[in-house]
Design a protein around this motif. Structure first.
Motif, short mmCIF file in Angstrom:
data_model
loop_
_atom_site.label_atom_id
_atom_site.label_comp_id
_atom_site.label_asym_id
_atom_site.label_seq_id
_atom_site.Cartn_x
_atom_site.Cartn_y
_atom_site.Cartn_z
N ASN A 271 -10.52 104.21 73.17
CA ASN A 271 -10.10 102.84 73.47
C ASN A 271 -8.71 102.72 74.08
OD1 ASN A 271 -12.53 101.80 72.29
ND2 ASN A 271 -11.62 102.14 70.28
N VAL A 272 -8.17 103.83 74.60
CA VAL A 272 -6.86 103.78 75.23
C VAL A 272 -6.91 102.96 76.51
CG1 VAL A 272 -7.14 105.84 76.68
CG2 VAL A 272 -4.85 105.24 75.83
N THR A 273 -5.80 102.32 76.84
CA THR A 273 -5.65 101.67 78.15
C THR A 273 -4.54 102.39 78.92
OG1 THR A 273 -4.09 100.04 77.28
CG2 THR A 273 -6.42 99.42 77.33
N LEU A 274 -4.67 102.37 80.25
CA LEU A 274 -3.72 103.05 81.12
C LEU A 274 -3.09 102.06 82.09
CD1 LEU A 274 -5.78 106.26 82.06
CD2 LEU A 274 -4.14 105.97 80.18
N SER A 275 -1.81 102.22 82.34
CA SER A 275 -1.13 101.44 83.36
C SER A 275 -0.41 102.41 84.30
CB SER A 275 -0.14 100.46 82.73
OG SER A 275 0.80 101.15 81.92
N SER B 82 -8.27 104.37 96.85
CA SER B 82 -9.44 105.03 96.25
C SER B 82 -9.12 105.61 94.88
CB SER B 82 -9.97 106.13 97.19
OG SER B 82 -9.07 107.22 97.28
N LEU B 83 -7.85 106.04 94.68
CA LEU B 83 -7.47 106.57 93.37
C LEU B 83 -7.44 105.45 92.33
CD1 LEU B 83 -6.67 109.06 91.76
CD2 LEU B 83 -4.29 108.64 92.39
N LEU B 84 -6.96 104.27 92.73
CA LEU B 84 -7.00 103.14 91.80
C LEU B 84 -8.43 102.74 91.47
CD1 LEU B 84 -3.91 102.93 92.27
CD2 LEU B 84 -4.21 100.44 92.33
N GLU B 85 -9.28 102.78 92.46
CA GLU B 85 -10.70 102.49 92.22
C GLU B 85 -11.30 103.49 91.25
OE1 GLU B 85 -12.83 100.18 93.05
OE2 GLU B 85 -12.59 99.48 95.11
N LEU B 86 -10.92 104.74 91.39
CA LEU B 86 -11.49 105.79 90.56
C LEU B 86 -11.00 105.71 89.12
CD1 LEU B 86 -13.14 108.46 90.36
CD2 LEU B 86 -11.02 109.65 90.95
N ILE B 87 -9.72 105.56 88.93
CA ILE B 87 -9.15 105.63 87.58
C ILE B 87 -9.28 104.31 86.84
CG2 ILE B 87 -7.04 106.02 86.27
CD1 ILE B 87 -6.21 108.06 88.33
N GLN B 88 -9.22 103.18 87.54
CA GLN B 88 -9.36 101.87 86.90
C GLN B 88 -8.26 101.61 85.87
OE1 GLN B 88 -12.55 99.56 87.25
NE2 GLN B 88 -12.11 100.54 89.20
N PHE B 89 -7.04 101.54 86.34
CA PHE B 89 -5.91 101.21 85.47
C PHE B 89 -6.02 99.76 84.99
CE2 PHE B 89 -4.13 104.65 88.09
CZ PHE B 89 -3.64 105.49 87.10
N GLU B 90 -5.65 99.54 83.73
CA GLU B 90 -5.66 98.18 83.19
C GLU B 90 -4.52 97.33 83.70
OE1 GLU B 90 -8.59 100.03 80.46
OE2 GLU B 90 -6.74 100.69 81.41
N ASN B 91 -3.45 97.97 84.17
CA ASN B 91 -2.33 97.23 84.72
C ASN B 91 -1.58 98.12 85.70
OD1 ASN B 91 -0.63 95.06 85.14
ND2 ASN B 91 0.60 95.40 83.30
#
Length: 504
Positions: free
Chosen positions: A353-357, A377-386
């Motif tokens: 349940n970790v979130t990444l920014s 494309s890296l943002l699309e891949l990793i899906q950072f919460e912020n």
């Protein structure tokens, strides 16, 4: 008295000091944040501090308050009654400096002592005198402020101390926190050794040095006794913390696939995972966060400590800066896109349940459209919460300023930034919509915008508001909340009951 001396000055005194000031960069950004100041019983001259930039500056302002209060000065929330105005400044981007210059221009007419603290003081030094400053003090010289103020009182000469230190950590100073603080910051290290090519921090904050762990634990103990429920550990590269001690066996490790530009911190001593574990064990009822880390300093043992303790918040900041290997190399980040992908995957596997920014810079020197597309494309891949997203701003003294050209047009930078923000907002909306129906423990930090509404954050660093219809809950409470709706930056919830720091 300094106040009497100030009142006796004629207005021209503050603008008569002239020196050449060549080509100050055009400067604008970073929100001004007025640091809450506690009124005390001191009867000396009154000072007021405005803080710009990062959390470290907020903590530094509290250190300054402590130093001056101990010398008999009195802090005030009302700038109109202050004898001395300090601006604690940020140099990380040109826009941050522009705001300070604008503020200095506004303050020239107030006939008060004006002090410039922090990174702009360190970067621009005497140049700030021509903008109206009377006292200039860098981040490592705050202890000299009482002496500088005394000297100014005696001879009315401009005062400056911008010497960088390889040892100063202010571990003997207890920062002044607002009396009603629920959350606060604790500095554990200062400076940075990374020398990323875009960054001015090593030149304004100096080399890395870590604070004595005993002073850190003592400060947190004092804070928790005063009612603080959440502490954020601070450092320019917070997870590279290393306090040398031959009695403590340890070994430096990097995240898998990451290397160091600067020499490794060999030898025995307390490292970040050990400090984090000690704080979590010593203060089990206090939430722990940390910022700002570097991706290279997340070896497995750090992730294990975060996963192990329920009071260490499950939100991790991974500043990627770019998704292009070519740009990452020019930035001197010492990792590849693949290393970032693997690290984020490892974090999510090890910490449920970790979130990444993240942080992202667009328009760095020589960045092509293809380079930028790789960041998207890296943002699309990793899906950072912020994500904290910026257009590149070249800074003096940096490796980039000496070796590259800032050759991406401003219009292109802004277009790329807008596209990046649009994508990230789409991701954030999608991620937040998945929270509906879930239960979270929210630490109530403040009142909401509506009557009977409270606001706080989950341990995954998501902001939640909920109605407090029967006034059951108050600031400082941990409340189990069920999420009922979501927005871009805020979740709405239904309170269920008061609870402890975790569900167990």
């Amino acid at each position: 008295m300094l106040r009497q001396l100030i009142q006796s000055f004629q207005k021209p005194h503050f603008s008569s000091y002239k020196r050449g000031l060549n080509d100050i960069p055009s400067l604008s950004e970073f929100m001004k944040q007025q640091v809450p100041i506690i009124n005390n019983t001191n009867k000396g001259p009154k000072f007021f501090i405005e803080t710009y930039g990062c959390q470290m500056n907020t903590n530094d302002s509290q250190i300054v308050q402590s130093i001056l209060s101990n010398e008999g000065y009195s802090n005030t929330n009302d700038i109109s009654e202050a004898d001395i105005i300090f601006l604690n400044t940020c140099s990380i981007r040109a826009n941050a400096e522009k705001k300070v210059f604008q503020r200095m221009s506004e303050l020239k007419s107030q006939n008060k002592v004006l002090g410039i603290l922090g990174c702009m003081a360190e970067r621009l030094k005497e140049q700030l005198f021509t903008q109206g400053a009377n006292i200039i003090v860098g981040p490592d010289s705050y202890k000299s402020l009482p002496t500088l103020l005394d000297s100014f009182q005696l001879n009315r000469d401009k005062q400056i101390d911008t010497n960088l230190s390889q040892t100063e950590t202010y571990d003997d100073i207890l920062p002044i926190n607002p009396t009603d603080s629920i959350t606060t910051y604790v500095s554990i290290m200062r400076g940075c050794n990374n020398m990323c090519s875009f960054c001015v921090v090593p030149f304004t904050r100096g080399r890395e040095r870590s604070r004595n762990p005993e002073s850190i634990l003592k400060e947190i103990d004092v804070l928790t006794q005063k009612g603080v429920k959440e502490v954020t550990l601070l450092g320019q590269n917070v997870n590279s913390y290393f306090f040398q001690d031959e009695k403590i066996q340890s070994q430096h490790e990097n995240s898998a696939g990451f290397t160091e530009l600067y020499k490794l911190r060999y030898g025995n001593g307390l490292r970040f995972d050990q400090l984090l574990n000690e704080i979590a064990v010593r203060f089990p009822k206090t939430r722990i966060r940390f910022t700002s880390p570097h991706p290279k300093n997340f070896p497995k043992k750090v992730l294990e400590v975060i996963a192990k303790h329920p009071n260490i918040c499950k939100n991790i900041h991974i500043p990627i800066q770019s998704g292009s290997n070519d740009i990452l190399q020019k930035m001197r980040r010492n990792y590849t896109r693949r290393a970032i992908e693997d690290l984020c995957k490892d974090i999510r596997n090890q910490i449920p349940n970790v979130t990444l920014s993240t942080d992202v810079i667009v328009g760095f020197c020589d960045e092509t459209e293809q380079d930028f597309e790789q960041t998207l494309s890296l943002l699309e891949l990793i899906q950072f919460e912020n994500a904290f997203m910026f257009a590149y701003s070249m800074r003096e003294k940096t490796h980039a300023q000496r070796n590259f050209q800032d050759n991406v047009p401003e219009s292109v930078k802004q277009n790329r930034l807008e596209r990046l923000i649009e994508l990230q907002h789409k991701i954030m909306n999608q991620k937040n919509s998945l929270e509906v129906g879930k239960n979270h423990i929210v630490l109530v930090e403040q009142l909401g915008n509506r009557p009977n509404q409270l606001r706080g954050r989950t341990d995954t660093n998501k902001t939640v508001v909920f109605e407090n219809e029967k006034n059951i809950y108050s600031t400082g409470d941990f409340v189990e909340v069920q999420i009922i709706s979501s927005g871009l930056k805020t979740l709405s919830g239904r309170p269920l009951n008061k609870c402890q720091i975790n569900f167990n």
